[in-house]
Design a protein around this motif. Structure first.
Motif, PDB file in Angstrom:
ATOM      1  N   TRP A 105      -9.718 -14.251  54.505  1.00  0.00           N
ATOM      2  CA  TRP A 105     -10.104 -15.318  53.584  1.00  0.00           C
ATOM      3  C   TRP A 105      -9.077 -15.479  52.464  1.00  0.00           C
ATOM      4  CZ3 TRP A 105     -13.591 -18.819  54.691  1.00  0.00           C
ATOM      5  CH2 TRP A 105     -14.586 -18.517  55.625  1.00  0.00           C
ATOM      6  N   LEU A 106      -8.574 -14.377  51.948  1.00  0.00           N
ATOM      7  CA  LEU A 106      -7.531 -14.450  50.927  1.00  0.00           C
ATOM      8  C   LEU A 106      -6.261 -15.091  51.487  1.00  0.00           C
ATOM      9  CD1 LEU A 106      -7.960 -10.954  49.220  1.00  0.00           C
ATOM     10  CD2 LEU A 106      -8.482 -13.187  48.217  1.00  0.00           C
TER      11      LEU A 106
ATOM     12  N   HIS B 298      -8.542  -7.502  57.823  1.00  0.00           N
ATOM     13  CA  HIS B 298      -9.938  -7.063  57.877  1.00  0.00           C
ATOM     14  C   HIS B 298     -10.610  -7.356  56.539  1.00  0.00           C
ATOM     15  CE1 HIS B 298      -9.184  -4.950  61.665  1.00  0.00           C
ATOM     16  NE2 HIS B 298      -8.083  -4.451  61.100  1.00  0.00           N
ATOM     17  N   GLY B 299     -11.907  -7.470  56.569  1.00  0.00           N
ATOM     18  CA  GLY B 299     -12.665  -7.692  55.348  1.00  0.00           C
ATOM     19  C   GLY B 299     -12.346  -9.045  54.729  1.00  0.00           C
ATOM     20  N   ARG B 300     -11.954  -9.037  53.444  1.00  0.00           N
ATOM     21  CA  ARG B 300     -11.652 -10.281  52.742  1.00  0.00           C
ATOM     22  C   ARG B 300     -10.228 -10.764  52.986  1.00  0.00           C
ATOM     23  NH1 ARG B 300     -12.334 -10.689  46.764  1.00  0.00           N
ATOM     24  NH2 ARG B 300     -11.012  -8.820  46.784  1.00  0.00           N
ATOM     25  N   THR B 301      -9.425  -9.947  53.647  1.00  0.00           N
ATOM     26  CA  THR B 301      -8.008 -10.299  53.812  1.00  0.00           C
ATOM     27  C   THR B 301      -7.800 -11.644  54.502  1.00  0.00           C
ATOM     28  OG1 THR B 301      -7.388  -7.952  53.853  1.00  0.00           O
ATOM     29  CG2 THR B 301      -5.800  -9.522  54.762  1.00  0.00           C
TER      30      THR B 301
ATOM     31  N   LEU C 272     -13.157 -16.138  45.518  1.00  0.00           N
ATOM     32  CA  LEU C 272     -13.002 -14.863  46.217  1.00  0.00           C
ATOM     33  C   LEU C 272     -12.796 -13.716  45.248  1.00  0.00           C
ATOM     34  CD1 LEU C 272     -10.782 -15.999  49.245  1.00  0.00           C
ATOM     35  CD2 LEU C 272     -13.180 -15.259  49.321  1.00  0.00           C
TER      36      LEU C 272
END
Length: 241
Positions: free
Chosen positions: A56-57, A51-54, A237
């Motif tokens: 993308w990371l 969820h969130g930036r996870t 990021l």
């Protein structure tokens, strides 16, 4: 009707090209496959369930890490041909005509030295000090077994009771050495055997015409580009929070 005095010879088929002999590290290949399975499993799981930036990371991490794992485990190889030695290292491919090679040197790493003084490490043929130690122990056992067998044969020829005892002990030592009966060469670590093969090829080919030329170095942009892209994406990021 007249017949020709002679017939033109039929064209000969081209001689089959000899394939390069390829040397790779089995341990590196096995470790690379295992690492890729773990990294892809964790990365894809984070992409799907994060969820969130996870996500993308995870994506940036995969773009960065997967090429590095491939570069250092699956990619390294040494190709030994009739005219040249091609060394595929993690980030470069070095093509060395045999005539430009001065020596193939073994120490804490295996490397090739050119006439210009340049040195290139053979990542696909890593040095294993443990394997060298095991080979030395096997050689010592084989030598002890050979001495025991020789003493046993001498004792049997003399017909004494002591010779019988020596023969029995020598036979037991030979079994412990676990070496093939037809193998009379020195016991060597596998990577040292590879270097011996390359040195023999160098001695045969270095003065031949096709083995002359220039050393060429090509960067592996197919590895460098995604690594740089993944690193830049991760930096962005982290910068944006």
């Amino acid at each position: 009707m007249t017949t020709p005095d002679h017939q033109s010879p039929s064209p000969q088929p081209p001689a089959p090209s000899v394939r390069d002999r390829i040397y790779r590290s089995p341990a590196g290949l096995a470790g690379g496959v295992l690492l890729l399975v773990i990294i892809l499993w964790l990365g894809i799981d984070a992409l799907v369930k994060g969820h969130g930036r996870t996500p993308w990371l995870a994506l940036a991490g995969l773009i960065l890490v997967v090429p590095l794992v491939i570069a250092f485990t699956l990619r390294p190889a040494v190709f030994s041909g009739d005219a040249r030695l091609r060394v595929r290292n993690p980030f470069r491919v070095v093509t060395l005509p045999w005539g430009e090679i001065v020596s193939l040197r073994s120490g804490y790493s295996n490397e090739v030295v050119t006439k210009s003084g340049a040195k290139y490490q053979l990542w696909a043929v890593p040095v294993s000090l443990r394997a060298r130690k095991r080979a030395a122990h096997r050689a010592a056992r084989a030598e002890a077994a050979a001495r025991g067998e020789a003493a046993g044969r001498g004792g049997r020829r003399s017909g004494g009771f002591g010779g019988f005892g020596s023969g029995g002990l020598g036979g037991f030592g030979g079994f412990g050495g676990a070496r093939d009966a037809g193998d009379t060469g020195p016991i060597r670590a596998e990577t040292d055997k590879v270097m011996d093969d390359l040195r023999e090829t160098l001695a045969r080919r270095e003065h031949e015409g096709p083995a002359q030329g220039e050393v060429t170095v090509r960067w592996a942009y197919e590895i460098v580009a995604p690594v740089v892209a993944g690193a830049v994406l991760l930096a962005i990021l982290f910068a944006v929070g």
